[in-house]
Design a protein around this motif. Structure first.
Motif, PDB file in Angstrom:
ATOM      1  N   SER A  81     -32.366  71.206  31.840  1.00 55.76           N
ATOM      2  CA  SER A  81     -31.151  70.558  32.442  1.00 55.76           C
ATOM      3  C   SER A  81     -31.955  71.118  33.957  1.00 55.76           C
ATOM      4  O   SER A  81     -32.111  70.932  35.578  1.00 55.76           O
ATOM      5  CB  SER A  81     -30.347  71.474  33.158  1.00 55.76           C
ATOM      6  N   THR A  82     -32.491  72.401  33.818  1.00 61.09           N
ATOM      7  CA  THR A  82     -32.841  73.154  34.569  1.00 61.09           C
ATOM      8  C   THR A  82     -34.511  72.824  35.013  1.00 61.09           C
ATOM      9  O   THR A  82     -34.340  73.434  36.447  1.00 61.09           O
ATOM     10  CB  THR A  82     -33.658  74.850  33.298  1.00 61.09           C
ATOM     11  N   ARG A 143     -18.677  69.307  38.487  1.00 57.61           N
ATOM     12  CA  ARG A 143     -17.462  67.840  39.485  1.00 57.61           C
ATOM     13  C   ARG A 143     -17.267  69.173  40.928  1.00 57.61           C
ATOM     14  O   ARG A 143     -17.662  68.100  41.563  1.00 57.61           O
ATOM     15  CB  ARG A 143     -16.079  68.266  38.729  1.00 57.61           C
ATOM     16  N   ASN A 144     -16.630  69.706  41.051  1.00 55.22           N
ATOM     17  CA  ASN A 144     -16.279  70.865  42.630  1.00 55.22           C
ATOM     18  C   ASN A 144     -18.049  70.867  43.909  1.00 55.22           C
ATOM     19  O   ASN A 144     -17.282  70.062  44.465  1.00 55.22           O
ATOM     20  CB  ASN A 144     -16.033  71.957  42.044  1.00 55.22           C
ATOM     21  N   LEU A 159     -23.482  65.604  40.507  1.00 55.59           N
ATOM     22  CA  LEU A 159     -22.641  63.764  39.688  1.00 55.59           C
ATOM     23  C   LEU A 159     -23.780  63.783  38.145  1.00 55.59           C
ATOM     24  O   LEU A 159     -22.409  63.468  37.069  1.00 55.59           O
ATOM     25  CB  LEU A 159     -23.067  63.230  40.572  1.00 55.59           C
ATOM     26  N   SER A 160     -24.504  63.575  37.907  1.00 54.01           N
ATOM     27  CA  SER A 160     -25.507  63.480  36.553  1.00 54.01           C
ATOM     28  C   SER A 160     -24.856  64.209  35.697  1.00 54.01           C
ATOM     29  O   SER A 160     -25.347  63.786  34.538  1.00 54.01           O
ATOM     30  CB  SER A 160     -26.783  62.698  37.014  1.00 54.01           C
ATOM     31  N   THR A 161     -25.126  65.756  35.648  1.00 59.58           N
ATOM     32  CA  THR A 161     -24.795  66.340  34.500  1.00 59.58           C
ATOM     33  C   THR A 161     -23.925  66.846  34.167  1.00 59.58           C
ATOM     34  O   THR A 161     -23.254  67.440  33.257  1.00 59.58           O
ATOM     35  CB  THR A 161     -25.553  68.049  35.216  1.00 59.58           C
ATOM     36  N   ALA A 162     -23.066  66.633  34.857  1.00 61.39           N
ATOM     37  CA  ALA A 162     -21.196  67.301  34.274  1.00 61.39           C
ATOM     38  C   ALA A 162     -21.447  66.086  33.430  1.00 61.39           C
ATOM     39  O   ALA A 162     -20.330  67.286  32.875  1.00 61.39           O
ATOM     40  CB  ALA A 162     -20.446  66.371  35.757  1.00 61.39           C
ATOM     41  N   ARG A 167     -19.490  66.677  27.262  1.00 60.96           N
ATOM     42  CA  ARG A 167     -19.988  66.538  25.714  1.00 60.96           C
ATOM     43  C   ARG A 167     -19.761  67.591  25.859  1.00 60.96           C
ATOM     44  O   ARG A 167     -19.000  67.927  24.332  1.00 60.96           O
ATOM     45  CB  ARG A 167     -20.582  65.248  25.554  1.00 60.96           C
ATOM     46  N   HIS A 168     -20.685  68.911  26.308  1.00 67.12           N
ATOM     47  CA  HIS A 168     -21.341  69.934  25.502  1.00 67.12           C
ATOM     48  C   HIS A 168     -19.669  70.842  24.986  1.00 67.12           C
ATOM     49  O   HIS A 168     -19.507  71.320  24.099  1.00 67.12           O
ATOM     50  CB  HIS A 168     -21.997  70.904  26.610  1.00 67.12           C
TER      51      HIS A 168
END
Length: 179
Positions: A81-82, A143-144, A159-162, A167-168
């Motif tokens: 993610s980073t 999400r926000n 949006l792609s990371t949410a 799941r985490h």
């Protein structure tokens, strides 16, 4: 009968847990109100840094194998993610967005300190409790911002990371239930 030292250690654990919970509420409020690219990048980057550091501590201190495996996955996924956030910041759509901070904020540094202070037998619970709080905050942030942030490139990243963060969160809740 408990010694004064044991009582003090137990009280410290309770205070740390309450401090983390209050910090989680503050984090949720901050995540829910994040609308600017600069705020989003700061919160997302600090969240990833916290996850990586907490995961490294958990690899060393967790008592349960499933908690160590989850910690390893947090390190991998939040490192990814980073890198993805950094790649998004290299796009022309993000020109002028403030670079991510290199250090944790005081709240998450406190959470790291609480993990380091946790007793051996209380570490897994402390880690999982923090993970649930941190991932609830990050789900809210992603999400926000995806729904109303001021930068299209970073909205796409959010949006792609949410779904990964969701799941985490579910996995950490499940692990906590097993404790």
């Amino acid at each position: 009968m408990m010694s004064n030292e044991q009582e003090a250690g137990g009280l410290k654990q309770v205070v740390n847990k309450v401090t983390d919970a209050v910090g989680g509420m503050v984090g949720q409020a901050s995540a829910a109100s994040t609308r600017t690219a600069d705020q989003f990048v700061e919160n997302a980057a600090i969240g990833d840094r916290y996850e990586i550091r907490a995961g490294m501590i958990a690899l060393q201190r967790a008592q349960r194998d499933d908690v160590r495996l989850a910690a390893r996955q947090m390190i991998i996924d939040h490192t990814t993610s980073t890198h993805q956030l950094q790649a998004a910041l290299e796009m022309s759509e993000t020109a002028g967005v403030t670079a991510p901070p290199l250090e944790l904020d005081n709240r998450r540094q406190g959470m790291i300190q609480h993990l380091m202070e946790a007793s051996d037998d209380g570490f897994d619970k402390q880690y999982l409790d923090q993970q649930v709080l941190a991932h609830e905050e990050t789900v809210t942030l992603m999400r926000n911002f995806a729904g109303g942030g001021d930068n299209s490139q970073l909205r796409s990243f959010a949006l792609s990371t949410a779904p990964v963060v969701e799941r985490h969160l579910e996995h950490m809740k499940h692990l906590r239930e097993l404790a």
